[in-house]
Design an enzyme around this catalytic site. Structure first.
Site, PDB file in Angstrom:
ATOM      1  N   LYS A 181      43.730  32.026  40.251  1.00  0.00           N
ATOM      2  CA  LYS A 181      42.484  32.782  40.130  1.00  0.00           C
ATOM      3  C   LYS A 181      42.861  34.197  39.696  1.00  0.00           C
ATOM      4  O   LYS A 181      43.419  34.966  40.465  1.00  0.00           O
ATOM      5  CB  LYS A 181      41.772  32.798  41.485  1.00  0.00           C
ATOM      6  CG  LYS A 181      40.276  33.025  41.424  1.00  0.00           C
ATOM      7  CD  LYS A 181      39.849  34.351  40.841  1.00  0.00           C
ATOM      8  CE  LYS A 181      40.067  35.510  41.771  1.00  0.00           C
ATOM      9  NZ  LYS A 181      39.655  36.801  41.161  1.00  0.00           N
ATOM     10  N   GLU A 257      51.738  40.132  48.395  1.00  0.00           N
ATOM     11  CA  GLU A 257      52.366  41.276  47.710  1.00  0.00           C
ATOM     12  C   GLU A 257      51.294  42.349  47.606  1.00  0.00           C
ATOM     13  O   GLU A 257      50.319  42.177  46.872  1.00  0.00           O
ATOM     14  CB  GLU A 257      52.826  40.878  46.299  1.00  0.00           C
ATOM     15  CG  GLU A 257      53.930  39.854  46.258  1.00  0.00           C
ATOM     16  CD  GLU A 257      55.287  40.408  46.634  1.00  0.00           C
ATOM     17  OE1 GLU A 257      55.379  41.612  46.957  1.00  0.00           O
ATOM     18  OE2 GLU A 257      56.241  39.634  46.619  1.00  0.00           O
ATOM     19  N   CYS A 291      52.371  48.829  41.510  1.00  0.00           N
ATOM     20  CA  CYS A 291      52.459  48.928  42.969  1.00  0.00           C
ATOM     21  C   CYS A 291      53.756  49.582  43.420  1.00  0.00           C
ATOM     22  O   CYS A 291      53.803  50.218  44.465  1.00  0.00           O
ATOM     23  CB  CYS A 291      52.336  47.536  43.571  1.00  0.00           C
ATOM     24  SG  CYS A 291      53.458  46.378  42.804  1.00  0.00           S
ATOM     25  N   GLU A 393      47.155  54.846  48.361  1.00  0.00           N
ATOM     26  CA  GLU A 393      47.565  54.463  47.015  1.00  0.00           C
ATOM     27  C   GLU A 393      46.506  54.937  46.018  1.00  0.00           C
ATOM     28  O   GLU A 393      45.328  54.625  46.172  1.00  0.00           O
ATOM     29  CB  GLU A 393      47.687  52.940  46.978  1.00  0.00           C
ATOM     30  CG  GLU A 393      48.243  52.414  45.688  1.00  0.00           C
ATOM     31  CD  GLU A 393      48.484  50.919  45.765  1.00  0.00           C
ATOM     32  OE1 GLU A 393      47.597  50.194  46.235  1.00  0.00           O
ATOM     33  OE2 GLU A 393      49.569  50.490  45.345  1.00  0.00           O
TER      34      GLU A 393
HETATM   35  P1  NAD Z   1      42.288  43.828  44.626  1.00  0.00           P
HETATM   36  O1  NAD Z   1      42.850  43.657  45.987  1.00  0.00           O
HETATM   37  O2  NAD Z   1      40.969  44.477  44.481  1.00  0.00           O
HETATM   38  O3  NAD Z   1      42.110  42.404  43.917  1.00  0.00           O
HETATM   39  C1  NAD Z   1      43.194  41.519  43.734  1.00  0.00           C
HETATM   40  C2  NAD Z   1      42.653  40.134  43.501  1.00  0.00           C
HETATM   41  O4  NAD Z   1      41.973  39.686  44.676  1.00  0.00           O
HETATM   42  C3  NAD Z   1      41.635  40.028  42.367  1.00  0.00           C
HETATM   43  O5  NAD Z   1      41.841  38.804  41.696  1.00  0.00           O
HETATM   44  C4  NAD Z   1      40.296  40.019  43.114  1.00  0.00           C
HETATM   45  O6  NAD Z   1      39.287  39.372  42.383  1.00  0.00           O
HETATM   46  C5  NAD Z   1      40.668  39.241  44.357  1.00  0.00           C
HETATM   47  N1  NAD Z   1      39.843  39.474  45.548  1.00  0.00           N
HETATM   48  C6  NAD Z   1      39.140  40.588  45.881  1.00  0.00           C
HETATM   49  N2  NAD Z   1      38.559  40.413  47.096  1.00  0.00           N
HETATM   50  C7  NAD Z   1      38.926  39.185  47.537  1.00  0.00           C
HETATM   51  C8  NAD Z   1      38.669  38.446  48.732  1.00  0.00           C
HETATM   52  N3  NAD Z   1      37.922  38.942  49.716  1.00  0.00           N
HETATM   53  N4  NAD Z   1      39.207  37.223  48.856  1.00  0.00           N
HETATM   54  C9  NAD Z   1      39.974  36.701  47.886  1.00  0.00           C
HETATM   55  N5  NAD Z   1      40.261  37.357  46.719  1.00  0.00           N
HETATM   56  C10 NAD Z   1      39.732  38.583  46.561  1.00  0.00           C
HETATM   57  O7  NAD Z   1      43.418  44.542  43.797  1.00  0.00           O
HETATM   58  P2  NAD Z   1      43.343  45.052  42.295  1.00  0.00           P
HETATM   59  O8  NAD Z   1      42.505  46.279  42.281  1.00  0.00           O
HETATM   60  O9  NAD Z   1      42.990  43.922  41.384  1.00  0.00           O
HETATM   61  O10 NAD Z   1      44.891  45.433  42.019  1.00  0.00           O
HETATM   62  C11 NAD Z   1      45.460  46.627  42.422  1.00  0.00           C
HETATM   63  C12 NAD Z   1      46.183  46.463  43.734  1.00  0.00           C
HETATM   64  O11 NAD Z   1      47.177  45.445  43.638  1.00  0.00           O
HETATM   65  C13 NAD Z   1      46.939  47.698  44.134  1.00  0.00           C
HETATM   66  O12 NAD Z   1      46.732  47.960  45.508  1.00  0.00           O
HETATM   67  C14 NAD Z   1      48.390  47.344  43.897  1.00  0.00           C
HETATM   68  O13 NAD Z   1      49.310  48.037  44.670  1.00  0.00           O
HETATM   69  C15 NAD Z   1      48.394  45.906  44.206  1.00  0.00           C
HETATM   70  N6  NAD Z   1      49.548  45.249  43.561  1.00  0.00           N
HETATM   71  C16 NAD Z   1      50.596  44.840  44.346  1.00  0.00           C
HETATM   72  C17 NAD Z   1      51.703  44.273  43.755  1.00  0.00           C
HETATM   73  C18 NAD Z   1      52.876  43.830  44.578  1.00  0.00           C
HETATM   74  O14 NAD Z   1      53.628  43.001  44.094  1.00  0.00           O
HETATM   75  N7  NAD Z   1      53.074  44.318  45.781  1.00  0.00           N
HETATM   76  C19 NAD Z   1      51.751  44.099  42.382  1.00  0.00           C
HETATM   77  C20 NAD Z   1      50.679  44.536  41.627  1.00  0.00           C
HETATM   78  C21 NAD Z   1      49.564  45.094  42.228  1.00  0.00           C
END
Ligand code: NAD
Length: 489
Positions: A181, A257, A291, A393
């Protein structure tokens, strides 16, 4: 010609979303619509989960390691043979500078598929533990590794190929089936993956399914559906907490992650230019939307002004703007929402006493780029280690400079965080740098410019930056169960 894909992959079929529903895909560098993506429904997701379950339960995918390795190599070759079109699509959809597609935005994660094919070939799926006599009963013992089952993978928008493939590669390599997804902002990256898998590999129907939807919450079902065995999530810590809570209802394995607020520690014997160069390229890389990017620069108090001057000069020398310009290292943020969020953090920093030494405003570009979601590279000084921008962040090109009073103080400030994802240390004396690196509570550390990022190196976080490790052999093992077996003899 850019490769786009307007169909989902469900049960081996490239198909439209239910009722032909679509939503608009924007180019973040222009704010313009560049095409549409399938807007999957709950029914589409349900079919995808059913297909993944059936493929796991009813085919030999999970036990035929040689076949799986071959399929991963086919997928790698498929990506490589379309790399120009995928590169163009990635720049348009993600807004990432084309330069970065030669690294973590495309080429490195594609090479990671080959790494996992090799790892599947060489992995010890069964370990002979020899004979023993527990309770006096002679037994021949074996430890077996078996695929966990159906994986629900949920990914963000910032490095879509990297994160999609760092889940698909090891999950498929382990023998799992998967429903991927993707984030609403980067649907084509996932659906192109589905198309290549369906049309250019022997991956059986149902083994890999892709879901894209304007509804960012649609993936929540993956955390609760009893047919899913493991949730592999990358995203923010707040969402990760919800994923873990939801998955707890069925005691699903969760692999997380999450976010970071990593420290770049400069010791008092460091060369200012070398130190400034490392952190400047980090904060500029994909406009800070990574991240693991080091967004807190910890400098010796007595060298504060010298370090700030050096880092400002260095950032001013790095190109940003049009992501299609091969000289640029930073492009736009992914969306207007993110642009506003980042600018809001800069306002908060100033309200809490920080000074803007560079940037601080929305990036004003001309022509088509006038509608893009740019933020000027920004350096904040006089930042308190407990203030909002030192603790939360930001996910933009914003560096917070904090003074420290020696190695112990620098380690304490670095560890003063809910996060524990990454970090870096720069020093003249490498032994001192190593000692500091060992004391920082994070899953990855760079020392004197060293780069840990590579398909064979595990990546992940301590504390609220996550649970588990992606990439490397550890990344494969996240998708494996361990079975201890004994035969009476
Ligand atoms: P996000 O948490 O808003 O969304 C991530 C994913 O989760 C998306 O596909 C979103 O549609 C989905 N999602 C949102 N709410 C959900 C729920 N309640 N249940 C299930 N799925 C849900 O993050 P983002 O804004 O897309 O990405 C940025 C974030 O990702 C930053 O905090 C960044 O640090 C983190 N990130 C972490 C890593 C790592 O490896 N540690 C790598 C890249 C990004």
């Amino acid at each position: 010609m850019s490769l786009q894909e307007h169909r989902l992959l469900i049960d081996g079929e490239l198909c439209e979303a239910e009722g032909g529903a679509t939503y608009e895909n924007l180019n973040p560098a222009t704010g313009q619509v560049i095409g549409v993506a399938p807007d999957a429904s709950a029914g589409d997701l349900d079919r995808a989960i059913g297909a993944a379950r059936a493929a796991f339960d009813n085919t030999d995918w999970s036990t035929n390691a040689e076949f799986r390795a071959r399929c991963l190599r086919q997928l790698q070759e498929a990506f490589e043979s379309h790399s120009d079109e995928i590169r163009e699509m990635t720049v348009a959809e993600v807004g990432c500078p084309v330069m970065l597609t030669h690294g973590a935005q495309l080429d490195v994660p594609v090479s990671g598929l080959g790494y996992y094919a090799d790892t599947v070939d060489s992995y010890e799926w069964e370990t002979d533990m020899g004979e023993a006599k527990p309770f006096g009963i002679r037994s021949r013992r074996t430890i077996r590794r078996e695929a966990v089952g159906v994986v629900g993978a949920i990914t963000p928008w910032n490095f879509p190929h990297q994160i999609n493939l760092a889940k698909v590669g090891p999950a498929l390599g382990a023998g799992c089936t998967i429903v991927l997804k993707a984030a609403p902002d980067t649907p084509w990256a996932a659906n192109v993956l589905g198309r290549l898998a369906a049309t250019e590999t022997d991956i059986p129907a149902g083994v890999l399914n892709t879901i894209t939807s304007a509804d960012k919450l649609i993936g929540a079902t993956l955390c609760t559906d009893p047919r899913v065995d493991l949730v592999s999530f990358t995203g923010s810590t707040g969402t990760g907490r919800k994923v873990m809570e939801a998955a707890a209802q069925s005691i699903k394995k969760t692999f997380l992650e999450l976010g970071g607020k990593s420290a770049y520690i400069v010791l008092d014997d460091a060369d200012a230019t070398i130190a400034a160069m490392g952190v400047a390229f980090q904060i500029m890389s994909h406009s800070g939307q990574g991240c693991a990017i080091t967004t807190r620069m910890l400098v010796p108090r007595e060298r504060h002004d010298e370090m700030v001057d050096a880092v400002v000069a260095m950032i001013n020398g790095i190109g940003w703007g049009d992501p299609n310009d091969p000289a640029n290292f930073a492009g736009p943020l992914i969306s207007k929402v993110q642009q506003d969020r980042v600018l809001g953090y800069i306002d908060t920093a100033v309200a809490e006493g920080a000074t803007v030494a560079l940037g601080g405003k929305a990036g004003a570009l001309e022509g088509d780029l006038a509608g893009g979601f740019f933020v000027e590279p920004t350096v904040l000084t006089g930042v308190d280690q407990d203030s909002t921008v030192a603790q939360e962040e930001i996910f933009g090109p914003v560096l917070a400079v904090i003074s420290h009073d020696g190695d112990d103080d620098a380690v304490a400030i670095a560890n003063n965080s809910q996060f524990g994802l990454s970090g870096a240390v720069v020093a003249g004396d490498v032994e001192r740098a190593r000692a500091v690196a060992r004391r920082v509570r994070t899953g990855t550390m760079g020392i004197n410019g060293g780069i840990f990022y590579s398909p064979d190196m595990p990546f992940g976080g301590y504390k609220q930056s996550g649970v588990g490790r992606e990439m490397g052999v550890a990344g494969l093992e996240e998708y494996l169960e361990i079975k201890s077996m004994a035969e009476g003899i």
